[in-house]
Design an enzyme around this catalytic site. Sequence first.
Site: not given
Ligand code: ARG
Length: 272
Positions: A167, A261
């Site tokens: 992300h 996150c």
């Molecule tokens: N386990 C989640 C996923 O892979 C983690 C998300 C993390 N969020 C972020 N904004 N980077 O979707």
Amino acid sequence: MRIAKQRRFLMCRPAYFDVRYSINPWMDPARPTATDVGLAQWKWLHDLFAELGHQVELIEPEPGLPDMVFAANGAITLDGRVLVARFRHRYRVPESASYLGWFGRHGWREVRQAEHLNEGEGDFLLAGDTFLAGCGFRSEPRAHDEVRVFFDRPVRSLTLVDPRFYHLDTALAVLDGNEIMYYPRAFSEESRALLGDLFPDAILADDADAEAFGLNAVSDGRHVILPGQAKRLADQLAERGFEPIGVEMSELLKAGGSVKCCTLELRGDPAE
Ligand code: ARG
């Protein structure tokens, strides 16, 4: 002296936090997780935001949705308008309904779910009046155009190339207006060149700080909350007059998430 701006955040208590599937390289279902430790780390962050004078709203966690704690992915908000996420992986798809419900019940009038794959503020970060938008792993390029039209703001597309930084908010953080910090190696060559042109004075993270999720930070213009392990980033921030505040998020990192996150910024009063 840097000036903090009061923010409004939406967070989700990790009542059902767990790692039961793997959709990013940090997630290993064979490794034990402790929901109570995740809860304690999350609460520390929640209380810190409140102590710093920020307003924190809560969305109810849903059983069976262990990643819902990562509220940043739920939507993008600006000027009271809300674009709710469309998740790439089936495990997280049902979260969108919770966000549509929450924004609807809280008086936000222009609420719509994204048509194209769009993981909210995980991939769309506002720098000044421009969205920096990530693609490569989760949100798709067509979602960048959708955001441009929906919010009527310029969007700069950036391509992520390292699966550990899947992300945009794992590889780049906006500190204040057009000041950012990022990890160059997470981006394609073209995107790296674009970032260099747009932000020649940016703080650059080294491998160790990026791996500690040091870029997954929240800034209010003065305080920068980031994982405590990202020591060099903290020093660089302090040199620029910011006040870095290190927090412990090791349990949530087992799911590939940290400070940013867990934090969705709410921009614009729905009543306006
Ligand atoms: N386990 C989640 C996923 O892979 C983690 C998300 C993390 N969020 C972020 N904004 N980077 O979707």
